[in-house]
Design an enzyme around this catalytic site. Structure first.
Site, PDB file in Angstrom:
ATOM      1  N   ASP A  64     -57.231  31.983  21.686  1.00 19.76           N
ATOM      2  CA  ASP A  64     -57.817  33.457  22.818  1.00 19.76           C
ATOM      3  C   ASP A  64     -58.947  33.426  21.708  1.00 19.76           C
ATOM      4  O   ASP A  64     -58.792  34.638  21.190  1.00 19.76           O
ATOM      5  CB  ASP A  64     -56.412  33.917  22.834  1.00 19.76           C
ATOM      6  CG  ASP A  64     -57.109  34.710  24.625  1.00 19.76           C
ATOM      7  OD1 ASP A  64     -58.437  34.731  24.687  1.00 19.76           O
ATOM      8  OD2 ASP A  64     -56.425  35.049  24.835  1.00 19.76           O
ATOM      9  N   ASN A  91     -67.815  27.283  24.031  1.00 19.42           N
ATOM     10  CA  ASN A  91     -67.924  26.646  25.555  1.00 19.42           C
ATOM     11  C   ASN A  91     -66.787  27.507  27.158  1.00 19.42           C
ATOM     12  O   ASN A  91     -67.274  27.999  28.098  1.00 19.42           O
ATOM     13  CB  ASN A  91     -67.552  25.362  25.713  1.00 19.42           C
ATOM     14  CG  ASN A  91     -66.717  24.633  27.102  1.00 19.42           C
ATOM     15  OD1 ASN A  91     -67.931  24.379  27.900  1.00 19.42           O
ATOM     16  ND2 ASN A  91     -65.606  24.546  27.438  1.00 19.42           N
ATOM     17  N   TYR A 159     -69.887  36.997  37.229  1.00 16.26           N
ATOM     18  CA  TYR A 159     -70.557  35.666  36.425  1.00 16.26           C
ATOM     19  C   TYR A 159     -71.635  35.654  36.370  1.00 16.26           C
ATOM     20  O   TYR A 159     -72.378  35.387  35.282  1.00 16.26           O
ATOM     21  CB  TYR A 159     -69.458  34.916  37.384  1.00 16.26           C
ATOM     22  CG  TYR A 159     -69.117  32.750  36.758  1.00 16.26           C
ATOM     23  CD1 TYR A 159     -68.772  32.855  35.731  1.00 16.26           C
ATOM     24  CD2 TYR A 159     -70.856  32.162  36.848  1.00 16.26           C
ATOM     25  CE1 TYR A 159     -68.524  32.049  35.462  1.00 16.26           C
ATOM     26  CE2 TYR A 159     -71.130  31.047  36.630  1.00 16.26           C
ATOM     27  CZ  TYR A 159     -69.333  31.004  35.476  1.00 16.26           C
ATOM     28  OH  TYR A 159     -69.582  29.609  34.829  1.00 16.26           O
ATOM     29  N   GLY A 160     -72.487  36.055  37.394  1.00 14.53           N
ATOM     30  CA  GLY A 160     -74.032  35.143  37.089  1.00 14.53           C
ATOM     31  C   GLY A 160     -74.553  36.581  35.428  1.00 14.53           C
ATOM     32  O   GLY A 160     -75.402  35.636  35.154  1.00 14.53           O
ATOM     33  N   LYS A 163     -73.995  35.471  32.854  1.00 12.51           N
ATOM     34  CA  LYS A 163     -74.011  33.947  31.703  1.00 12.51           C
ATOM     35  C   LYS A 163     -75.891  34.299  31.790  1.00 12.51           C
ATOM     36  O   LYS A 163     -75.831  33.146  30.982  1.00 12.51           O
ATOM     37  CB  LYS A 163     -74.189  32.973  33.366  1.00 12.51           C
ATOM     38  CG  LYS A 163     -72.338  32.601  34.006  1.00 12.51           C
ATOM     39  CD  LYS A 163     -72.452  31.209  32.026  1.00 12.51           C
ATOM     40  CE  LYS A 163     -71.110  30.811  31.706  1.00 12.51           C
ATOM     41  NZ  LYS A 163     -71.058  30.683  31.121  1.00 12.51           N
ATOM     42  N   ILE A 192     -70.056  21.393  38.243  1.00 13.86           N
ATOM     43  CA  ILE A 192     -69.986  19.989  37.548  1.00 13.86           C
ATOM     44  C   ILE A 192     -68.710  19.610  38.309  1.00 13.86           C
ATOM     45  O   ILE A 192     -67.502  20.621  38.348  1.00 13.86           O
ATOM     46  CB  ILE A 192     -70.029  20.160  36.000  1.00 13.86           C
ATOM     47  CG1 ILE A 192     -71.627  20.406  35.564  1.00 13.86           C
ATOM     48  CG2 ILE A 192     -69.451  19.287  35.180  1.00 13.86           C
ATOM     49  CD1 ILE A 192     -72.504  19.539  35.598  1.00 13.86           C
TER      50      ILE A 192
END
Ligand SMILES: NC(=O)c1ccc[n+]([C@@H]2O[C@H](COP(=O)([O-])OP(=O)(O)OC[C@H]3O[C@@H](n4cnc5c(N)ncnc54)[C@H](O)[C@@H]3O)[C@@H](O)[C@H]2O)c1
Length: 261
Positions: A64, A91, A159-160, A163, A192
């Site tokens: 983890d 990833n 999230y944005g 990233k 994706i």
């Protein structure tokens, strides 16, 4: 619109290289792990979930990325078994359904979890692997970022920005470690077809609309992201570092007022 040529059939010579992929049990991470394994690399997937798709050529270590001690144990195991880490692919990340809200509505535990996996997870792994790469005098770190690192949308207020931080981790580390022969690059995928995206589409719908936001008229396949990672990690990209490559069917080129058709 169909995928014209099954990606992943361009092979690179990776025999003798040891590749560590976080979140390699499914989705983009699995495609990356498969791509490296197919080209001869020794591939280790670090994931907190067992893969439903058994692949004998990918070693799986339960890990983890939010648990520092577990990450350290896993990296030590890889180095003692294989003697090196040539490529680290950061990833593993999460975008839970409950995160698709304005930030003031989010439970702090969701924010903390996303930060710990998506931001600190990349940092934890890099901190453990970079000393090894410095010792080797070579190595490549690939951070999987996102199209949402580069442009706005509603519902990705945590999230944005995280990233975007993955892209900045790439640039900062590239500058820092270039003198040690280590390259650091990132890939920003558009939508994706992975379990992460499927879960969102199942809950929210909009599959066709999502495809049409990409000028190529479809969402991408995990192998199309893997193809970019394989190239960036190879010596064909030996002069590429600090770069973020958008693999997004033209999404990033699509201006707010543009009509793709
Ligand atoms: N799918 C997309 O459209 C898309 C678009 C842009 C960026 N990305 C990025 O690509 C990467 C992979 O996304 P995906 O769509 O394949 O996701 P996914 O959810 O299908 O797979 C993610 C994998 O990471 C693992 N993981 C999650 N938390 C972990 C943890 N704490 N420790 C170890 N492993 C953990 C999961 O078990 C899973 O195997 C992520 O960085 C994501 O942000 C995906």
């Amino acid at each position: 619109m169909a995928v014209r040529r099954p990606p992943g059939d361009v092979t690179y010579q990776n025999s003798g290289r040891v590749v560590c992929v976080t979140g390699g049990s499914q989705g983009i991470g699995l495609a990356i792990a498969e791509g490296f394994a197919k080209s001869g690399a020794t591939v280790i997937s670090l994931d907190c979930m067992d893969s439903s798709q058994k692949n004998e050529s990918i070693q799986q270590i339960h890990c983890d990325v939010t648990v520092s001690l577990g990450c350290e144990t896993a990296i030590n195991q890889i180095v003692s078994e294989h003697g090196a880490i040539d490529v680290l692919v950061n990833n593993a990340a999460i975008q839970p359904l409950e995160s698709y809200h304005p930030v003031h509505e989010l439970d702090e535990s969701v924010i903390e979890r996303m930060t710990s996996v998506n931001l600190l997870g990349y940092l934890r792994m890099a901190r453990l692997v970079l000393p090894r790469m410095i010792q080797q005098g070579s190595g490549v770190v690939v951070n999987i970022a996102s199209g949402q690192a580069h442009r706005t949308a509603r519902g990705v207020g945590v999230y944005g920005p995280i990233k975007s931080a993955n892209v900045m981790q790439t640039r900062q580390w590239a500058v820092e470690y270039a003198r040690h022969g280590v390259r650091v690059v990132s890939v920003s995928p558009g939508a994706i077809d992975t379990p992460m995206v499927r879960a969102t589409l199942d809950a929210q719908g909009g599959s066709e609309a999502l495809a049409n936001r990409h000028p190529l008229g479809r969402i991408g396949s995990p192998h199309e992201v893997a193809a970019a990672v394989l190239w960036l990690s190879s010596d064909h990209a030996a002069f590429v570092t600090g770069t973020d490559l958008e693999v997004d069917g033209g999404l990033g080129a699509f201006g707010a007022f543009a009509d793709p058709y």
